[in-house]
Design a protein around this motif. Structure first.
Motif, mmCIF file in Angstrom:
data_model
loop_
_atom_site.group_PDB
_atom_site.id
_atom_site.type_symbol
_atom_site.label_atom_id
_atom_site.label_comp_id
_atom_site.label_asym_id
_atom_site.label_seq_id
_atom_site.Cartn_x
_atom_site.Cartn_y
_atom_site.Cartn_z
ATOM 1 N N UNK A 36 0.815 -1.215 0.000
ATOM 2 C CA UNK A 36 0.000 0.000 0.000
ATOM 3 C C UNK A 36 0.847 1.263 0.000
ATOM 4 N N UNK A 37 1.946 1.248 0.695
ATOM 5 C CA UNK A 37 2.822 2.429 0.710
ATOM 6 C C UNK A 37 3.877 2.387 -0.386
ATOM 7 N N UNK A 38 3.836 1.385 -1.225
ATOM 8 C CA UNK A 38 4.677 1.247 -2.419
ATOM 9 C C UNK A 38 6.167 1.210 -2.093
ATOM 10 N N UNK A 39 6.520 0.688 -0.938
ATOM 11 C CA UNK A 39 7.933 0.571 -0.583
ATOM 12 C C UNK A 39 8.627 -0.441 -1.481
ATOM 13 N N UNK A 40 7.978 -1.559 -1.720
ATOM 14 C CA UNK A 40 8.555 -2.602 -2.556
ATOM 15 C C UNK A 40 8.751 -2.108 -3.996
ATOM 16 N N UNK A 41 7.792 -1.347 -4.492
ATOM 17 C CA UNK A 41 7.871 -0.836 -5.861
ATOM 18 C C UNK A 41 9.018 0.162 -6.009
ATOM 19 N N UNK A 42 9.190 1.014 -5.025
ATOM 20 C CA UNK A 42 10.287 1.994 -5.104
ATOM 21 C C UNK A 42 11.650 1.305 -5.002
ATOM 22 N N UNK A 43 11.728 0.219 -4.246
ATOM 23 C CA UNK A 43 12.995 -0.508 -4.147
ATOM 24 C C UNK A 43 13.297 -1.196 -5.475
ATOM 25 N N UNK A 44 12.318 -1.865 -6.060
ATOM 26 C CA UNK A 44 12.550 -2.611 -7.302
ATOM 27 C C UNK A 44 12.801 -1.715 -8.504
#
Length: 136
Positions: A36-44
């Protein structure tokens, strides 16, 4: 009260439900933080800063452990107050502690201490022999 909390465990039928509730809280936290906070997306995608990886990821994972413990302890306390039949009291650990050493351990300790002392005495009484052993 603290002794009852520490020296007790939840009986198996209720323990499974408490475990599921705690793990579902952890699952929701990880879903919230990573998706939901898009942490995984920003890391990838490579948009995460070094500070995000250095501080953000450990904090997210540590909070998962904190949330698990918090939910588990709250449910355990609520079971102690509301349904004491779901709790099994364990024997107190202070009864197992004593000032005296068990006899078999005491004899073994005395034996190893005597062997160590005899080795030290032999080395002290024959310093030339110990030097000749070191030369070879």
């Amino acid at each position: 009260m603290f002794c009852l909390f520490r020296n007790s465990r939840i009986l198996p039928p209720w323990h499974i439900w408490v475990l599921i509730a705690s793990l579902s809280g952890v699952g929701y936290w990880l879903h919230f933080a990573f998706i939901q906070k898009a942490f995984w997306q920003t890391v990838l995608t490579g948009q995460a800063l070094f500070v995000d990886l250095l501080l953000g990821l450990p904090v997210v994972l540590i909070f998962a452990v904190v949330i698990y413990a918090m939910i588990y302890w709250v449910l355990k306390l609520s079971l102690i107050f509301l349904w004491p039949q779901a709790i099994e009291q364990l024997p107190d650990g202070s009864e197992q502690l004593s000032e005296e050493m068990p006899p078999e351990l005491d004899q073994a300790w005395q034996k190893t201490e005597a062997d160590t002392d005899s080795d030290a005495d032999q080395t002290a009484s024959h310093p030339d022999k110990s030097r000749s052993d070191n030369k070879d």
